[in-house]
Write an enzyme that holds these catalytic residues in place. Sequence first.
Site, mmCIF file in Angstrom:
data_model
loop_
_atom_site.group_PDB
_atom_site.id
_atom_site.type_symbol
_atom_site.label_atom_id
_atom_site.label_comp_id
_atom_site.label_asym_id
_atom_site.label_seq_id
_atom_site.Cartn_x
_atom_site.Cartn_y
_atom_site.Cartn_z
ATOM 1 N N THR A 114 0.799 -1.227 0.000
ATOM 2 C CA THR A 114 0.000 0.000 0.000
ATOM 3 C C THR A 114 0.829 1.273 0.000
ATOM 4 O O THR A 114 1.927 1.315 0.569
ATOM 5 C CB THR A 114 -0.922 0.012 1.239
ATOM 6 O OG1 THR A 114 -1.430 1.333 1.443
ATOM 7 C CG2 THR A 114 -0.169 -0.379 2.509
ATOM 8 N N GLU B 94 0.221 3.630 1.813
ATOM 9 C CA GLU B 94 0.346 4.053 3.217
ATOM 10 C C GLU B 94 1.777 3.845 3.725
ATOM 11 O O GLU B 94 2.213 4.515 4.648
ATOM 12 C CB GLU B 94 -0.595 3.221 4.100
ATOM 13 C CG GLU B 94 -1.959 3.819 4.306
ATOM 14 C CD GLU B 94 -1.970 5.044 5.208
ATOM 15 O OE1 GLU B 94 -1.427 4.972 6.319
ATOM 16 O OE2 GLU B 94 -2.519 6.068 4.789
ATOM 17 N N LYS C 269 1.970 -3.628 7.049
ATOM 18 C CA LYS C 269 2.043 -3.855 5.606
ATOM 19 C C LYS C 269 3.490 -3.788 5.106
ATOM 20 O O LYS C 269 3.881 -4.517 4.198
ATOM 21 C CB LYS C 269 1.179 -2.820 4.866
ATOM 22 C CG LYS C 269 -0.316 -3.121 4.910
ATOM 23 C CD LYS C 269 -0.650 -4.295 3.986
ATOM 24 C CE LYS C 269 -2.148 -4.533 3.889
ATOM 25 N NZ LYS C 269 -2.505 -5.607 2.950
#
Length: 371
Positions: free
Chosen positions: A127, A129, A160
């Site tokens: 991601t 993010e 992640k």
Amino acid sequence: MNKVAIVTGVNGQDGSYLSELLLEKGYTVVGLRRRSSSEKGLERIEHLLNNKNFKLVEADITDSGCVNGLFQEFMPDEVYNLAAQSHVGTSFKQPSYTCQVNIQGPINFLESIRLVSPSTKFYQASTSEMFGKNYEQMGNTKYQRETTAFVPQSPYAVAKLAAHEMVRIYRDSYGLFACCGILFNHESERRGENFVTRKITKWIGEFYHWKNQIDSQLHDNETDNDYILKISSELLGGDNRVTEKFPKLRLGNLNAHRDWGHAQDYVDAMYRMLQQNTPEDYVIATSETYSVRDFLTEAFNEIGIKNFEPYVVIDPEFYRPCEVDWLLGNTTKARKQLGWRPKITFQELVQRMVRSDIDAARKTKLERSSI
Ligand code: NAP
Ligand code: GDD
């Protein structure tokens, strides 16, 4: 023989679109869904349940024995690991759980592939993010690409990132075909209702019908002049009715910028990554960024409201302890190597989401009135 793909998180937004795509391409899709005490939660894949090439299997990705069993049973050609605790805000409240699902889950798949089925190709849902606070700059453009350093800003992003690095380690150490899509925000009519875009469009869908009802009540027994006077004071000026009878839309930070695309475009990129000769990580994005405020403006415009401010309350409950302020993906690599580019624009995305939520609210209203 059909190729076999395991899709985790099959009843999530991306899982549903990816399954459709793979079925269209002639795959047998084994869709994993964790146990739930109710049958709710299958709405996004209801239309796939009778497809003879689609198998819905109950499995929790945090259970290594269970994951291992899937390889013995299905010997998949490809695995797309989309399952996750995917809400950034929630990850601040449930950091351990988020790590358990988002790190242990992918490790279980990587281990099973290494030990049982080393030719299986693996896709991990990484991601944007992970970039957190960080970006690169060229002229006035601030952007992120595959080589931009990661400075995660949430437990979700840390988890992640750990999974992202694990994929790299398994690829380098054991030669697995394992890769990560560094996907920027992607939304759709099927987006979960507690992500900001869908929260906004769902509210607008319901508000639209409420407003129409108020409009028609005001119109009854009144001259056109009375009506115009009343609606402007009730709805747009004083706004009392919005406050009293229809709860305002409560949101947090409106200044964060996101690179928002449509999920249908993004699952195509996932598929393309696993069709390459070598496993590599790719940034997938539209390369345009808009603030939450821009999204609001565009979405309210869809129902003819130019100024959203009277309808929105800023609520500190929806602020995050740490925020990601700016996301804009540079997709040069994906465009060149995967031949991928997004087809659905920001404006089309907003329009599709608002229209779909207006339809959904109409159906709910009809169902209620027929009880
Ligand atoms: P989503 O709609 O929240 O779907 C996540 C799915 O994971 C849900 O079906 C959920 O099941 C399932 N799940 C959660 N924990 C599980 C477990 N322990 N075992 C099995 N299944 C589990 O997310 P999405 O938007 O489709 O995103 C797909 C993936 O891409 C996620 O990994 C997300 O973190 C990542 N990602 C998303 C975006 C985006 O903008 N959408 C961007 C970058 C990366 P329940 O329905 O039972 O909760
Ligand atoms: N959810 C939510 N709810 N966000 C709000 C709200 C609100 O009421 N008000 C403002 N926001 C702001 C958040 O602070 C954030 O800056 C932005 O809206 C987007 O929030 P989300 O829609 O929750 O998405 P996200 O960017 O945090 O995370 C999504 O995208 C990531 C990729 O960048 C998720 O899909 C993640 O799973 C994904 O990895």
